[in-house]
Design a protein around this motif. Sequence first.
Motif, PDB file in Angstrom:
ATOM      1  N   ARG A  88     -35.833  13.534  20.586  1.00 38.82           N
ATOM      2  CA  ARG A  88     -36.706  13.136  21.696  1.00 38.82           C
ATOM      3  C   ARG A  88     -37.579  14.303  22.155  1.00 38.82           C
ATOM      4  O   ARG A  88     -38.728  14.094  22.552  1.00 38.82           O
ATOM      5  CB  ARG A  88     -35.860  12.593  22.841  1.00 38.82           C
ATOM      6  CG  ARG A  88     -35.282  11.227  22.499  1.00 38.82           C
ATOM      7  CD  ARG A  88     -34.341  10.696  23.537  1.00 38.82           C
ATOM      8  NE  ARG A  88     -33.873   9.365  23.142  1.00 38.82           N
ATOM      9  CZ  ARG A  88     -32.728   8.844  23.534  1.00 38.82           C
ATOM     10  NH1 ARG A  88     -31.922   9.525  24.338  1.00 38.82           N
ATOM     11  NH2 ARG A  88     -32.377   7.646  23.131  1.00 38.82           N
TER      12      ARG A  88
ATOM     13  N   MET B 283     -40.358  14.472  19.728  1.00 33.40           N
ATOM     14  CA  MET B 283     -41.273  13.360  19.979  1.00 33.40           C
ATOM     15  C   MET B 283     -42.149  13.633  21.196  1.00 33.40           C
ATOM     16  O   MET B 283     -43.332  13.285  21.199  1.00 33.40           O
ATOM     17  CB  MET B 283     -40.506  12.041  20.173  1.00 33.40           C
ATOM     18  CG  MET B 283     -39.990  11.448  18.886  1.00 33.40           C
ATOM     19  SD  MET B 283     -41.257  11.201  17.630  1.00 33.40           S
ATOM     20  CE  MET B 283     -42.434  10.177  18.466  1.00 33.40           C
TER      21      MET B 283
ATOM     22  N   GLN C 153     -35.669   0.345  19.622  1.00 38.44           N
ATOM     23  CA  GLN C 153     -35.387   1.672  20.176  1.00 38.44           C
ATOM     24  C   GLN C 153     -35.297   2.721  19.083  1.00 38.44           C
ATOM     25  O   GLN C 153     -35.208   2.400  17.898  1.00 38.44           O
ATOM     26  CB  GLN C 153     -34.071   1.630  20.953  1.00 38.44           C
ATOM     27  CG  GLN C 153     -34.090   0.691  22.120  1.00 38.44           C
ATOM     28  CD  GLN C 153     -32.751   0.660  22.834  1.00 38.44           C
ATOM     29  OE1 GLN C 153     -31.814   1.332  22.449  1.00 38.44           O
ATOM     30  NE2 GLN C 153     -32.673  -0.129  23.890  1.00 38.44           N
ATOM     31  N   ASP C 154     -35.245   3.966  19.538  1.00 40.10           N
ATOM     32  CA  ASP C 154     -35.023   5.063  18.598  1.00 40.10           C
ATOM     33  C   ASP C 154     -33.604   4.985  18.062  1.00 40.10           C
ATOM     34  O   ASP C 154     -32.752   4.291  18.619  1.00 40.10           O
ATOM     35  CB  ASP C 154     -35.316   6.416  19.242  1.00 40.10           C
ATOM     36  CG  ASP C 154     -34.592   6.641  20.562  1.00 40.10           C
ATOM     37  OD1 ASP C 154     -33.976   5.702  21.099  1.00 40.10           O
ATOM     38  OD2 ASP C 154     -34.646   7.777  21.063  1.00 40.10           O
TER      39      ASP C 154
ATOM     40  N   TYR D 153     -33.290  11.080  12.783  1.00 40.90           N
ATOM     41  CA  TYR D 153     -33.732  10.458  14.031  1.00 40.90           C
ATOM     42  C   TYR D 153     -34.997   9.669  13.715  1.00 40.90           C
ATOM     43  O   TYR D 153     -35.929  10.200  13.109  1.00 40.90           O
ATOM     44  CB  TYR D 153     -34.029  11.531  15.082  1.00 40.90           C
ATOM     45  CG  TYR D 153     -34.662  10.993  16.347  1.00 40.90           C
ATOM     46  CD1 TYR D 153     -33.875  10.478  17.369  1.00 40.90           C
ATOM     47  CD2 TYR D 153     -36.031  10.991  16.526  1.00 40.90           C
ATOM     48  CE1 TYR D 153     -34.438   9.988  18.532  1.00 40.90           C
ATOM     49  CE2 TYR D 153     -36.618  10.500  17.674  1.00 40.90           C
ATOM     50  CZ  TYR D 153     -35.813   9.996  18.683  1.00 40.90           C
ATOM     51  OH  TYR D 153     -36.374   9.496  19.827  1.00 40.90           O
TER      52      TYR D 153
ATOM     53  N   LYS E 199     -38.008   7.024  15.333  1.00 42.94           N
ATOM     54  CA  LYS E 199     -38.655   6.487  16.533  1.00 42.94           C
ATOM     55  C   LYS E 199     -39.769   5.548  16.086  1.00 42.94           C
ATOM     56  O   LYS E 199     -40.786   5.976  15.541  1.00 42.94           O
ATOM     57  CB  LYS E 199     -39.229   7.633  17.371  1.00 42.94           C
ATOM     58  CG  LYS E 199     -40.059   7.202  18.548  1.00 42.94           C
ATOM     59  CD  LYS E 199     -39.197   6.618  19.630  1.00 42.94           C
ATOM     60  CE  LYS E 199     -40.094   6.337  20.858  1.00 42.94           C
ATOM     61  NZ  LYS E 199     -39.440   5.478  21.792  1.00 42.94           N
TER      62      LYS E 199
END
Length: 163
Positions: free
Chosen positions: A53, A56, A110-111, A128, A130
């Motif tokens: 995150r 991101m 969602q991620d 991860y 996204k």
Amino acid sequence: MKYWIVIIGLVVTSCGGTLSDEQRKKMREQMALHEIRKVSDTEITEAAFASGRKIMQSLQSFGTDSAKIDSFISNSKGKVKWLVPGDRNAVALEQQLIDAYIAAGGGNIQDNIQKIRNAEGESDSLLYTKPVVTKLPDGTDRLEGVWNIWLSKKELILSMDKK
């Protein structure tokens, strides 16, 4: 002759050497890197979400400036990838995740975090993802693409604060 042996012994023991503060600091940091830490899978997953995150947020701060985004991606050395549905350069897992996001269609996309296993079957990194979606006039979501951020499990553990 006895005195020379005693004098040589004193000289040798007194020349133990000292470390500067900077050398001590580096030595402590190296010792901390090799310290055994016990962390749970949940803590690793939370660290992966936080790291993904954070990356991101950096990407989103560039807005639509493609030069900054491209520079950021090239500096990540393959750890950050933007994939659109149908991309040929996606690895099998990335393609499966894109297909899963497409199959989810609408709703709350969602991620996500996926454990990546090496040849020995051990989890050595995490992925991860996204998704980026846009709302269509009929209210459904359309998948524009997926950001994929590859994270090393070792680096995540080393970056965790000591508890």
